[in-house]
Design an enzyme around this catalytic site. Structure first.
Site, mmCIF file in Angstrom:
data_model
loop_
_atom_site.group_PDB
_atom_site.id
_atom_site.type_symbol
_atom_site.label_atom_id
_atom_site.label_comp_id
_atom_site.label_asym_id
_atom_site.label_seq_id
_atom_site.Cartn_x
_atom_site.Cartn_y
_atom_site.Cartn_z
ATOM 1 N N GLY A 1 0.365 5.616 0.404
ATOM 2 C CA GLY A 1 -0.586 6.690 0.741
ATOM 3 C C GLY A 1 0.462 8.178 1.247
ATOM 4 N N GLY A 2 -0.341 9.105 1.561
ATOM 5 C CA GLY A 2 0.106 10.283 1.887
ATOM 6 C C GLY A 2 1.303 10.121 2.893
ATOM 7 N N PHE A 3 0.802 9.367 3.752
ATOM 8 C CA PHE A 3 1.830 9.094 5.179
ATOM 9 C C PHE A 3 2.949 8.234 5.015
ATOM 10 C CE2 PHE A 3 -1.322 5.792 4.241
ATOM 11 C CZ PHE A 3 -0.836 4.542 4.147
ATOM 12 N N GLY A 4 2.811 7.392 3.808
ATOM 13 C CA GLY A 4 4.215 6.528 3.487
ATOM 14 C C GLY A 4 3.738 5.161 2.904
ATOM 15 N N ASP B 1 -11.356 10.279 10.396
ATOM 16 C CA ASP B 1 -10.799 10.187 9.143
ATOM 17 C C ASP B 1 -11.406 8.783 8.647
ATOM 18 O OD1 ASP B 1 -9.573 10.624 6.488
ATOM 19 O OD2 ASP B 1 -7.753 9.886 7.244
ATOM 20 N N GLY C 1 0.926 -1.319 -0.027
ATOM 21 C CA GLY C 1 -0.014 0.112 0.130
ATOM 22 C C GLY C 1 0.864 1.036 0.069
ATOM 23 N N VAL D 1 3.314 1.064 2.996
ATOM 24 C CA VAL D 1 2.870 -0.142 3.731
ATOM 25 C C VAL D 1 3.616 -1.456 3.325
ATOM 26 C CG1 VAL D 1 0.953 -1.637 4.948
ATOM 27 C CG2 VAL D 1 0.480 0.726 4.243
ATOM 28 N N LYS E 1 3.650 -0.254 8.388
ATOM 29 C CA LYS E 1 3.402 0.908 7.815
ATOM 30 C C LYS E 1 4.289 1.715 8.311
ATOM 31 C CE LYS E 1 0.025 4.482 8.730
ATOM 32 N NZ LYS E 1 -1.254 4.960 9.439
#
Ligand SMILES: *[C@@H]1O[C@H](CO)[C@@H](O)[C@H](O)[C@H]1NC(C)=O
Ligand SMILES: *[C@@H]1O[C@H](CO)[C@@H](O)[C@H](O)[C@H]1NC(C)=O
Ligand SMILES: *[C@@H]1O[C@H](CO)[C@@H](O)[C@H](O)[C@H]1NC(C)=O
Ligand SMILES: *[C@@H]1O[C@H](CO)[C@@H](O)[C@H](O)[C@H]1NC(C)=O
Ligand SMILES: *[C@@H]1O[C@H](CO)[C@@H](O)[C@H](O)[C@H]1NC(C)=O
Ligand SMILES: *[C@@H]1O[C@H](CO)[C@@H](O)[C@H](O)[C@H]1NC(C)=O
Ligand SMILES: *[C@@H]1O[C@H](CO)[C@@H](O)[C@H](O)[C@H]1NC(C)=O
Ligand SMILES: *[C@@H]1O[C@H](CO)[C@@H](O)[C@H](O)[C@H]1NC(C)=O
Ligand SMILES: *[C@@H]1O[C@H](CO)[C@@H](O)[C@H](O)[C@H]1NC(C)=O
Ligand SMILES: *[C@@H]1O[C@H](CO)[C@@H](O)[C@H](O)[C@H]1NC(C)=O
Ligand SMILES: *[C@@H]1O[C@H](CO)[C@@H](O)[C@H](O)[C@H]1NC(C)=O
Length: 867
Positions: free
Chosen positions: A541-544, A656, A539, A546, A560
Site C-alpha cells: 500500500g501507500g504506507f509500505g 480511514d 500486502g 506487509v 507491516k
C-alpha cells in the site's frame, strides 16, 4: 429572649432532635478544612453550623500558626484565627478527596493577621504567591499593601479530573505562601454548563440586589454555599423590590439554582430613568491584563401585576442581549455562550427599550474569569504507583507533592516524564531513588508503570529481585543493596542485546519520541528472523509492505513495514502505536508489537488469513460471500468501530474506514485495522484538523467542508462499506462516467428495483427485506448532515436485527454457526459484567461490548437559559 428561654428552646430542640439527628449535618459533598487548626478533631462553625476539620490529613509540610488575636477580635470567623504557612518548597499541595467528573466550587481564604510579626503585608514590599488548581495555574494572591486583618477569598469552579483534587500554593519568591481555610462544595451536574475538564472559571464577583441586610449571603440560604455579596445600590435613583411570593426556576433549568430568597429581591431605578449600570473592575488581586470574563445575569419579575418591562443589555456599549423581558416570578439567567469578554473590567448597561413602560431591574449577578485547564495530569497508573512507592519507603522529598510530572517545572525530584507534546497524559519514564535510604522489598508498583530507567542503587533493599515483565525497561540499577537471587532472564537478554551495534538498532528516535507502552518492542534482527528475511509479501500500500511472519512459538503474524523510515513518517507512526496498544476488542486487529529505530519502522499484528474485505468482495466470479456472511462481517466491523467510539475515553475516530482496512480471519471474523490516521476526540473539544485525511470515495463531505472531526465521519465511511458489501462494487465506479457508489445505488433503485443494485454474485440468494433494511441503513449513514447519521451503537442494533430476521430459520436447519456462537458468548459475557458490576477496564477503553447495555443516544441537551 431571656437566658432561661434560650435554654428552654435548646432543650426542646434537643428532644426533637434525638429522634432524627443531634446536629445540623454538613451536607454530603462539602469538605471544610480549617488550615493550621490543631486544637482537636473538629468543631462546628457558629455561623453556618458546618463541621470544620484540621488540615494535617490533606497536606504534608508547612507549619501552623495563629494570627495576632487583636487583629481579628471582632470576627466570628473561626477559620481565620489559624493558618498554615509554607516556608519550604516551591509548590505545596493539598490533596482533597473528590468524585471524579463532578463539578466543585473550591474556596480558599487568606487572613495574614501578621502571624509572623513581620508586617509583610503593610511594609510596602511585594507580598504575593500563586495558586494552582490541579496542574494548572489558577490565580495570584496579592497581599501587598493590604491591611493585616483583611481576609481575601478566591473561588474556582472546576471539574474533578480524578478521585482527588490538588490545590497548590506556589512560592513566587515574594513572601511565604499561607492559607487559612479550604472549602469544597460539590455542585449539581447541570450547574454552570460551560464547565468541563478543560474549562474552569475563577470567581470575579457575585452580587445580589435589593434590600439586603447581610454583607454576605451563603449557606444555608445557598445550598452550595456560594458567597453572594450585597450590592450597595441604596441611594437615589435606586429602588428596592421585594416579593413574598415564591419565585421558581424555569421548568427544567437547573443551571444556576439561585436561592429563592435571593431572587425574591431586586433593585430597579426610578421610572424617570431609562438605564442602570453595573461596573466591575479587577482590583489588585486580579491580574487584569489577561482576564477573559464571563458575566451571568439573573432576572425575575417580582413586581405585582406583571408590569410591562423590557430592556437590552450592553457591555461597554456593545449589545450582549437584545430586548429582554423578565418572566413573572421565574428566574431567567442570561449568560454568554462560548464567548468571553476580553476586558479587565467593564460596565454593563441595562437599557429600557422604547416600548417598555418600566426601567430595568436586576436580582443577582455573577462574573467569572476563564481558567484554561490546558495541562494534563500524569497518567493515573503512574500516580497511584508513585503514591505507593512514596508511602512504602516514606520518601521525604519536598518536591514529592502534588502531581509528579505536571506542570513541567514542578516535576518531582528524581523523576523524568514524557509529555507527548501535551497530546496525552504525561507518563513517568525515569525514577531515580538512588541513595535514598530505602529498605524492604522492591515495590511491585514499579511493574505497573512504563519505566525505562529505574535506579534503586545504594539503598538497603532486601529480598529477591522480582520477575517483572516490564518491556519498556532499558536500565535497571540495583547495585549496592542487600538483594538476593539472579537477575531475571529477560533483563539479562536485554543486557546482552545492548552491545554497541544492537544498541544502535534500538535507539533511533528515542531522544525525541520515546514510546511508553507495554507493547513488545522488536529489533530489526528479530523481524528479519520472523519474516524469513522479508520473503513473503502479503500486502502492499501507500504506507509500505506487509510481510508474512512466524514467531518463535509458531504464531503467524503480519509485519507491516513502513516504506520510509524517515522522521516525517514516524509522526503518524507513533499515534498509531499508541492507539493500538490501548485498544483491545475482538473486532479490532490484535496488535503484537512494533519496531522503531534507524533500520525499521514496523508494526506486528496477528495474521489474518483471509486478507482484507476489499479483496474478498472483488474476488472474482467463482467465489462469493453469502448474504449472511456479509451481514456478519458488517456487524463485526460495526462492533469494532462502536468500541472505538463509545468505549474509549476520549473516543477514537478511525478516519480511514474502508473495505481495505477490514481484515478477515480464517473464520471470516472481521477486524478493523490501520489506525495510522486515527485521532482521539472529545465532544467538548471538537477536533479541528486542518488536513482532511482518509481515502477518496469514503470521505465525509461535512468533515471535508468544515474539518470538524467527529465520530460521525467514520459512520459516513462505514455507510460506504455497507454499500460495497451489498453491491460488490468499489466506492467510486466507472459506469461509464465515474460515479460515487451511493449515487449509483440511488440510480439503480430509481430505475429498477433493489435487485439491480445487489451484487450479482449473490445470485438472488438473499432476503429482499433484509437487503432493503441494510440499504436504508447505509443511506442513513451517508447522509450529508452528520447529526442525522445514526451512531455506531444504533447501527450495531440494526444489523443484529437484520441478522436475526434474515437468518433465524436457516440456523435451525444448519445448526451452529461459528460466528453466531462467538456473538452469544459475547452477550453472555456482557451480562456477567453487568451482574458483577465490574466492567473489565483495559487501559482507557472498556473491553467487551458493554456499551450496548448503557445505551447512548448521542443527542445533546438544549439549554433553556435566556428569553
Ligand atoms: C445552627 O444550629 C442552631 C442550634 O442547633 C440553630 O439555632 C441555628 O439556627 C443554626 N444556624 C444555622 C445557620 O443553621
Ligand atoms: C518587609 O517584610 C519582608 C518580609 O517580611 C522583608 O523581606 C522586607 O525586607 C520588608 N521590607 C521593608 C521595607 O521593611
Ligand atoms: C502548563 O505547563 C507549562 C509548562 O510547565 C506552564 O508554563 C504553563 O503555565 C502551564 N499552564 C497553565 C494554564 O498552568
Ligand atoms: C433599600 O434597602 C437598603 C438595605 O435594607 C436600605 O438601606 C435602603 O434604604 C433601601 N432603599 C430604599 C430606597 O428604600
Ligand atoms: C410580606 O409579608 C409580610 C408579613 O407577612 C408583610 O408585612 C409584607 O408587607 C409583605 N411584603 C410584600 C412585598 O408583600
Ligand atoms: C499587587 O498589589 C500591589 C499593591 O496593591 C500592586 O502594586 C501590584 O501591581 C500587584 N501585583 C500583582 C502581580 O498583581
Ligand atoms: C453607564 O454606562 C454607559 C455606557 O458605558 C455610560 O455611557 C454612562 O455614562 C454610564 N452612566 C453612569 C451613570 O455611570
Ligand atoms: C428609541 O427612541 C429613540 C429616541 O426617541 C430613537 O432615537 C431610537 O431610534 C428608538 N429606538 C427604537 C429601536 O425604536
Ligand atoms: C408595553 O407597552 C407598550 C406601550 O405602552 C406597548 O407598545 C407594548 O406592546 C407593551 N408590551 C407588552 C409586552 O405588553
Ligand atoms: C541517580 O541520581 C544519582 C545522584 O543522586 C546519580 O549519581 C545517578 O547517576 C542517577 N541515576 C540515573 C540513572 O540518572
Ligand atoms: C498493578 O495493576 C494491577 C491491575 O492492572 C492491580 O491489580 C495491582 O494492584 C497493581 N499493583 C500495584 C502494586 O499497584
Amino acid at each position: 429572649m431571656s437566658t432561661k428561654a434560650r435554654w428552654l428552646l435548646a432543650f426542646q430542640l434537643f428532644l426533637a432532635a434525638t429522634i432524627i439527628q443531634v446536629h445540623a449535618l454538613t451536607p454530603p459533598g462539602f469538605t471544610n478544612i480549617d488550615c493550621g487548626f490543631v486544637d482537636g478533631e473538629s468543631y462546628t462553625d457558629s455561623t453556618t453550623n458546618l463541621t470544620y476539620v484540621p488540615d494535617h490529613e490533606f497536606v504534608e509540610g508547612g507549619t501552623h500558626h495563629e494570627v495576632v488575636p487583636k487583629l481579628i477580635s471582632g470576627s466570628t470567623d473561626e477559620q481565620e484565627k489559624t493558618l498554615r504557612s509554607f516556608p519550604d518548597g516551591q509548590r505545596n499541595c493539598y490533596t482533597i478527596p473528590s468524585t471524579s467528573g463532578k463539578k466543585y466550587l473550591i474556596r480558599t481564604t487568606f487572613t495574614y493577621g501578621n502571624y509572623d510579626g513581620l508586617r509583610s503585608s503593610e511594609n510596602g514590599s511585594l507580598f504575593l504567591f500563586g495558586l494552582h488548581i490541579g496542574v494548572n495555574f489558577w490565580t495570584t494572591v496579592n497581599l501587598t499593601k493590604q491591611d493585616s486583618s483583611d481576609t481575601i477569598w478566591k473561588e474556582v469552579l472546576t471539574v474533578a479530573p480524578d478521585e482527588f483534587i490538588y490545590v497548590c500554593l506556589v512560592n513566587f519568591g515574594s513572601g511565604t505562601p499561607f492559607i487559612s481555610a479550604l472549602e469544597l462544595r460539590q455542585l449539581d451536574d447541570p450547574m454552570y454548563p460551560f464547565l468541563n475538564l478543560f474549562v474552569s472559571v475563577s470567581y470575579f464577583t457575585r452580587m445580589r440586589f435589593g434590600a439586603v441586610d447581610d454583607f454576605i449571603t451563603r449557606y444555608p440560604t445557598d445550598l452550595f454555599d456560594r458567597f453572594w455579596e450585597a450590592a450597595q445600590c441604596y441611594s437615589y435613583p435606586w429602588l428596592n423590590l421585594t416579593t413574598n411570593q415564591t419565585v421558581n426556576k424555569l421548568p427544567g433549568n437547573d443551571n444556576f439554582q439561585v436561592p429563592t430568597l435571593i431572587v425574591q429581591k431586586a433593585s430597579t431605578i426610578n421610572s424617570g430613568f431609562s438605564w442602570l449600570n453595573i461596573s466591575i473592575t479587577a482590583g489588585d488581586n486580579l491580574n487584569g491584563q489577561s482576564l477573559e470574563l464571563l458575566p451571568i445575569f439573573h432576572f425575575a419579575e417580582i413586581e405585582k401585576n406583571r408590569p410591562n418591562r423590557t430592556f437590552q443589555i450592553y457591555s461597554d456599549g456593545n449589545e450582549l442581549h437584545q430586548a429582554f423581558s423578565p418572566s413573572y416570578l421565574q428566574v431567567d439567567s442570561v449568560y454568554l455562550r462560548d464567548r468571553y469578554l476580553h476586558e479587565s473590567g467593564t460596565t454593563f448597561t441595562l437599557c429600557k427599550t422604547n416600548s417598555s413602560e418600566l426601567p430595568p431591574l436586576i436580582n443577582a449577578f455573577e462574573a467569572y474569569s476563564l481558567v484554561r485547564m490546558e495541562n494534563l495530569t500524569t497518567d493515573t497508573i503512574d500516580v497511584s504507583s508513585m503514591k505507593q512507592v512514596k508511602t512504602q519507603y516514606n520518601v521525604q522529598r519536598r518536591s514529592w507533592n502534588g502531581d509528579p510530572c505536571s506542570p513541567k517545572e514542578y516535576t518531582w525530584e528524581g523523576v523524568k516524564c514524557n509529555y507527548y507534546d501535551g497530546k496525552q497524559n504525561p507518563r513517568i519514564i525515569l525514577v531515580n531513588l538512588s541513595a535514598s535510604r530505602l529498605s524492604g522489598w522492591i515495590n511491585p508498583s514499579f511493574r505497573n508503570m512504563s519505566l525505562e530507567i529505574l535506579d534503586l542503587s545504594h539503598n538497603n533493599l532486601s529480598g529477591t529481585i522480582p520477575y517483572n515483565q516490564v518491556n519498556s525497561l532499558k536500565s535497571l540499577n540495583l547495585s549496592y543493596n542487600q538483594l538476593i537471587g539472579s537477575v531475571p532472564d529477560y533483563l539479562f537478554k536485554r543486557y546482552k542485546a545492548g552491545k554497541p551495534k544492537e544498541h544502535d538498532d534500538y535507539d533511533m528516535y528515542e531522544e525525541e519520541n520515546p514510546l511508553h507502552s507495554d507493547t513488545r518492542r522488536f529489533t530489526y534482527t528479530e523481524l528479519r528472523t520472523i519474516t524469513n528475511n522479508f520473503q513473503s509479501i502479503i500486502g502492499n500500500g501507500g504506507f509500505g509492505t506487509v510481510y508474512h511472519g512466524i514467531l518463535g512459538n509458531g504464531e503467524e503474524v503480519a509485519v507491516k513495514v513502513l516504506r520510509e523510515t524517515s522522521r516525517a513518517l514516524s509522526k503518524d507512526f507513533l499515534p498509531e502505536v499508541q492507539t493500538l496498544s490501548k485498544v483491545h476488542h475482538k473486532n479490532l486487529v490484535t496488535f503484537l508489537g512494533y519496531c522503531l529505530n534507524k533500520k525499521c519502522l514496523a508494526l506486528v499484528y496477528d495474521f489474518m488469513s483471509r486478507g482484507n474485505l476489499q479483496e474478498v468482495l472483488r474476488g472474482g466470479q467463482d467465489y462469493s460471500l453469502s448474504w449472511e456472511e456479509r451481514l456478519h462481517i458488517a456487524l463485526d466491523a460495526a462492533q469494532g468501530l462502536e468500541y472505538l467510539h463509545e468505549s474509549c475515553t476520549p473516543a477514537i475516530v478511525h478516519r480511514d474506514v474502508k473495505t481495505a482496512n477490514i481484515l478477515l480471519d480464517e473464520n471470516l471474523v472481521a477486524m478493523i485495522s490501520d489506525f495510522g490516521l486515527s485521532r482521539s476526540y472529545t465532544p467538548a473539544h471538537t477536533h479541528i484538523s486542518t488536513i482532511a485525511a482518509g481515502t477518496v470515495g469514503y470521505l465525509d463531505p461535512e468533515y471535508h467542508a468544515t474539518f470538524q472531526l467527529t465520530v460521525k465521519a467514520d459512520v459516513y465511511s462505514f455507510g460506504i462499506v455497507l454499500l460495497e458489501i451489498i453491491t460488490g462494487q468499489p466506492s467510486v465506479l466507472v459506469d461509464p462516467e465515474p460515479v460515487h457508489l451511493p449515487n449509483w445505488v440511488r440510480q439503480k433503485i430509481a430505475r429498477g428495483s433493489i435487485h439491480d443494485a445487489v451484487d450479482s454474485r449473490l445470485m438472488h440468494q438473499y432476503d429482499a427485506t433484509s437487503v432493503q433494511s441494510v440499504i436504508d441503513l447505509a443511506m442513513n449513514c451517508v447522509g450529508n448532515v452528520s447529526i442525522d447519521r445514526p451512531s455506531m451503537t444504533e447501527i450495531v442494533i440494526k444489523l443484529k436485527e437484520c441478522l436475526l430476521a434474515g437468518t433465524g430459520k436457516k440456523q435451525l436447519v444448519s445448526g451452529s454457526y461459528k460466528q453466531k456462537d462467538a456473538m452469544d458468548a459475547g452477550i453472555a459475557r456482557q451480562f456477567q459484567l453487568l451482574i458483577s458490576g465490574v466492567p473489565i477496564v483495559s487501559n482507557e477503553c472498556i473491553s467487551g461490548g458493554i456499551t450496548e447495555l448503557s445505551y447512548y443516544s448521542g443527542s445533546s441537551t438544549v439549554e433553556q437559559v435566556g428569553a
